[in-house]
Design an enzyme around this catalytic site. Structure first.
Site, PDB file in Angstrom:
ATOM      1  CB  SER A 114      10.486  -1.870   7.820  1.00  0.00           C
ATOM      2  OG  SER A 114       9.867  -3.089   8.132  1.00  0.00           O
ATOM      3  CB  ALA A 122       6.334   7.954   8.440  1.00  0.00           C
ATOM      4  CB  THR A 172       6.900   4.738   4.109  1.00  0.00           C
ATOM      5  OG1 THR A 172       5.832   4.010   3.485  1.00  0.00           O
ATOM      6  CG2 THR A 172       6.362   6.064   4.620  1.00  0.00           C
ATOM      7  N   GLY A 206       9.385   2.871   9.365  1.00  0.00           N
ATOM      8  CA  GLY A 206       8.912   1.644   8.745  1.00  0.00           C
ATOM      9  C   GLY A 206       7.959   0.906   9.658  1.00  0.00           C
ATOM     10  CB  VAL A 207       4.781  -0.252   9.375  1.00  0.00           C
ATOM     11  CG1 VAL A 207       3.685  -1.093  10.001  1.00  0.00           C
ATOM     12  CG2 VAL A 207       4.583   1.219   9.724  1.00  0.00           C
ATOM     13  N   GLY A 208       6.651  -2.760   8.493  1.00  0.00           N
ATOM     14  CA  GLY A 208       6.384  -4.146   8.120  1.00  0.00           C
ATOM     15  C   GLY A 208       7.100  -5.212   8.909  1.00  0.00           C
ATOM     16  CD  GLU A 209      11.109  -6.256   7.426  1.00  0.00           C
ATOM     17  OE1 GLU A 209      11.450  -7.049   6.545  1.00  0.00           O
ATOM     18  OE2 GLU A 209      10.511  -5.198   7.169  1.00  0.00           O
ATOM     19  N   GLY A 240       0.789  -1.219   0.000  1.00  0.00           N
ATOM     20  CA  GLY A 240       0.000   0.000   0.000  1.00  0.00           C
ATOM     21  C   GLY A 240       0.823   1.271   0.000  1.00  0.00           C
TER      22      GLY A 240
END
Length: 752
Positions: A521, A707, A524, A709-712, A482
């Site tokens: 991550s 912001a 972004t 990172g978020v994913g890991e 996304g």
């Protein structure tokens, strides 16, 4: 003036926005690689090795060549003639090193004909001594799996390294690490409580809905175009060009939508498919079957961690000793160095010694799997911290808060921690009802921390303002989570236009601005600032045009709702499309509005999460189930909250999958016993816990609007939280995944 100062007051960021590509996905209009059709397209099917270690003594392709529709049967011999001297052929030549290694490829006009041809290729093998156990692979005289290939270090792409790297000392070693601080042996002798255990995590498969697939076509100018669902078109271009002996400008990678990646969709089939297309002089597409995906698609590594952790009588952590052994299969991997950084840097522990090796075995090579190295390191570390808290009679969160690393603390590589949110996440977890509420009968509560360093990378972006008022943002990264929608939100906020006025434009590796691989991550965090910079530049150009048209100074102008107006005189305004249109008229005195952004992010924005699990144990039958789950995570600033929460939900289930049953099981001969979804235990919906997500915002200094990172992080601490909850419920300490039957009375056990 920075992009943040240009923002319009948060009218877009921080609000839930639907994905830009969502409509095309749910209606089936989005084209994946398998949907593509080109003129004269042919299809390939592979013939895979049935032996883990063997010499190839004969390949008979005559029967396959006679199958109607078959155009060619390729072996290493045929493909070798198409390569520059000395380059590695992507089909096994003289020997095989794992079950599933490609040996031959059949190219035909239809998928059915290719499959029929592959079924009748005859290959004779002379079995060789192999090594399946990574412990045995390190022993003197162990069979050599194969010589080391090019450095496949994930630390660069993922931005996490510990230092302490050592040169491998044994033929099957692929990487080694040795970190030391203080006198951990002496400190342990003086400790009042010591936990010392062996922890085991199995190898896992990415299990993407879309298997690996690629299509290649050679162009009349001698260049090759490859269509592939890669997580990074530029890194795939680099690897493909090297394999083919071409320059990077001779390889064009068209990055297609990724039907699931998690680290496994970077580069695998592309060089081979390009060679097959060169052999038959027609476009070729190769799509793996699900069984082939299990056999030759790279998964995440298995790992053994021996960890000892000690505390003095006051509950102060004094020393940590850990030794890790990662099984990287018949390939190269450097994940041990990333895992070492996490073990040594999460808590303030004055003395530590951390050693580890990546070891080659005759199994399928591994690659990055969401948060490479972190689930292994934190399962051992957080299990030991949880057990030590119980022995000390300390509150598990209070013990972690007492020792949590903070801004300014020295990290294992000698740098210092920047502003991090570990303490804030722990404090939020302590307040969470799931942690504080009374336990029901047979119920236990567990907590665990997960951390990720975050990637650092350069990126570029473009921004063009169209005469109709649309903002076109030109990007070169792959959207697997996304991020295109997030980039559009950043552009809208920075320019001062509604989100529906922003369009994301993606090109291929020949036309896109540079961006790194979508992994670690970092998209972004690294591409977002380039988008901000490009939009700020385009905005500046617009204001210059508006200043002349409205006869005011640029600093007297504002942008809102897609219009430029004079501050204090709102009736004097022009639409941004009208202004951009003035620059593209015949004979215009204005230059076109085209902003460029270029950034090189040098500083990490480390991210932390804390998971809280409630588990109910049925002592009579030895089963367990999750009765409540919460994930608290520092995200810097949540730009699109529903997408951030979605990443956390997905990560939670992936890390719990290891505890619930995901496991690549090999027999003593290197045969994979879990090569289908009938045998490989992906969690089912009835096993998925209802996860409460809480976002903590500790803004980064370099990320767009703060912001990170978020994913890991959400894919890291779940198994340790479950193990700690099970011990809290029944006193049994699980140290090996997956967690199966629990036997009350056993103080430490693995999977039954």
């Amino acid at each position: 003036m920075t992009a943040v100062e240009h923002a319009t007051g948060g009218s877009v960021l921080g609000t839930g926005q639907r994905r830009l590509e969502g409509g095309r996905k749910v209606t089936g209009a989005l084209q994946y690689t398998a949907d593509l059709r080109v003129d004269r397209l042919t299809h390939a099917r592979l013939v895979l090795s049935t032996h883990a270690a063997a010499r190839i003594t004969r390949i008979d392709t005559a029967a396959a060549a006679r199958v109607p529709g078959v155009l060619a049967v390729a072996t290493a011999g045929e493909l070798g003639d198409l390569l520059a001297a000395g380059l590695q052929v992507p089909l096994a030549k003289d020997r095989v090193g794992f079950v599933g290694e490609p040996v031959a490829a059949v190219i035909a006009g239809t998928e059915e004909a290719a499959a029929d041809g592959a079924a009748v290729v005859e290959i004779d093998y002379e079995p060789m001594a192999g090594v399946i156990d990574p412990e045995l692979a390190l022993e003197p005289g162990a069979p050599v799996v194969r010589s080391s290939a090019a450095d496949a270090d994930d630390a660069g792409a993922h931005g996490t390294a510990a230092g302490g790297a050592e040169q491998p000392q044994a033929p099957n070693q692929r990487a080694s690490v040795n970190l030391r601080s203080g006198d951990p042996e002496g400190e342990l002798r003086a400790c009042a409580q010591v936990v010392s255990r062996r922890y085991w995590l199995p190898a896992v498969q990415h299990s993407c809905l879309e298997p690996h697939v690629a299509m290649a076509r050679w162009e009349p100018e001698g260049e090759v175009t490859v269509w592939t669902p890669t997580q990074g078109q530029f890194v795939t271009r680099r690897g493909t060009a090297a394999a083919l002996g071409l320059t990077e400008s001779q390889v064009r990678i068209v990055a297609m939508p990724v039907g699931g990646g998690f680290g496994g969709k970077v580069s695998l089939l592309e060089p081979l498919v390009a060679l097959l297309a060169k052999l038959v002089r027609r476009p070729v597409r190769l799509e793996l079957t699900r069984t082939e995906e299990f056999l030759m698609g790279r998964g995440g590594p298995a790992c053994r961690v021996d960890l000892t952790l000690g505390a003095d009588a006051s509950g102060q952590l004094r020393a940590l000793i850990a030794d890790m052994l990662f099984d990287c299969g018949a390939g190269d991997d450097r994940v041990v160095r990333m895992a070492a950084a996490m073990l040594a840097g999460t808590y303030r522990i004055p003395a530590y010694r951390i050693t580890g090796h990546n070891v080659a075995t005759n199994k399928t090579p591994v690659t990055a799997y969401r948060a490479p190295g972190a689930p292994h390191a934190y399962f051992a570390l957080e299990s030991a911290v949880g057990e030590l808290a119980a022995r000390l009679g300390a509150d598990p969160i209070e013990l972690r808060l007492r020792h949590a690393s903070r801004e300014g603390d020295v990290r294992p590589d000698g740098s210092t921690w920047p502003r991090i949110g570990l303490v804030e996440c722990l404090e939020a977890a302590r307040r969470h009802p799931l942690y504080a509420a009374a336990r029901a009968g047979g119920e236990g509560v567990g907590v665990a921390v997960g951390g990720w360093g975050g990637g650092r990378e350069s990126a570029a972006a473009g921004c063009r303002v169209e005469p109709d008022g649309t903002i076109t943002v030109q990007l070169g990264h792959q959207d697997i989570s996304g991020t295109d929608t997030t980039m559009a939100m950043i552009a809208a906020e920075t320019m001062g236009v509604p989100l529906d006025r922003v369009r994301i434009e993606k090109g291929d590796s020949a036309t896109s601005p540079h961006a790194g691989m979508a992994g670690g991550s970092k998209i972004t965090y690294t591409v977002g600032p380039a988008v901000q910079q490009a939009v700020v530049e385009a905005r500046r150009q617009l204001l210059e045009i508006a200043a002349e048209e409205l006869e005011v100074a640029p600093e007297d102008l504002e942008v809102e709702g897609g219009e430029v107006f004079v501050r204090g005189v709102p009736t004097r305004r022009r639409g941004i499309g009208q202004l951009a249109g003035l620059a593209v008229r015949f004979g215009s005195s204005y230059a076109p509005v085209q902003g460029q952004g270029r950034t090189a992010i040098r500083d990490q924005a480390p991210m932390f999460t804390v998971h809280v699990a409630r588990v109910r144990v049925d002592a009579e039958v030895g089963t367990w189930s999750v009765s409540g789950y919460a994930a608290i995570q520092d995200v810097g600033r949540s730009l699109n909250p529903p997408e951030v929460e979605g990443q956390i939900h997905g990560g939670v289930l992936q890390c719990l999958g290891r505890a619930l049953g995901e496991e690549l099981v090999y027999d003593g001969e290197g045969q994979l016993l879990t090569a289908s979804f009938l045998d490989y235990g992906i969690p089912s919906i009835d096993q998925a816990p209802l996860t409460e997500v809480e976002l903590v915002e500790v803004p980064s200094t370099a990320g767009p609007f703060g912001a990170k990172g978020v994913g890991e992080p959400p894919a890291i601490p779940g198994a340790a939280a479950i193990a700690n909850a099970i011990e809290d419920a029944c006193g049994v300490r699980l140290t090996s995944m997956p967690f199966r039957r629990i036997v009350p009375g056993d103080r430490a056990m693995g999977s039954a």
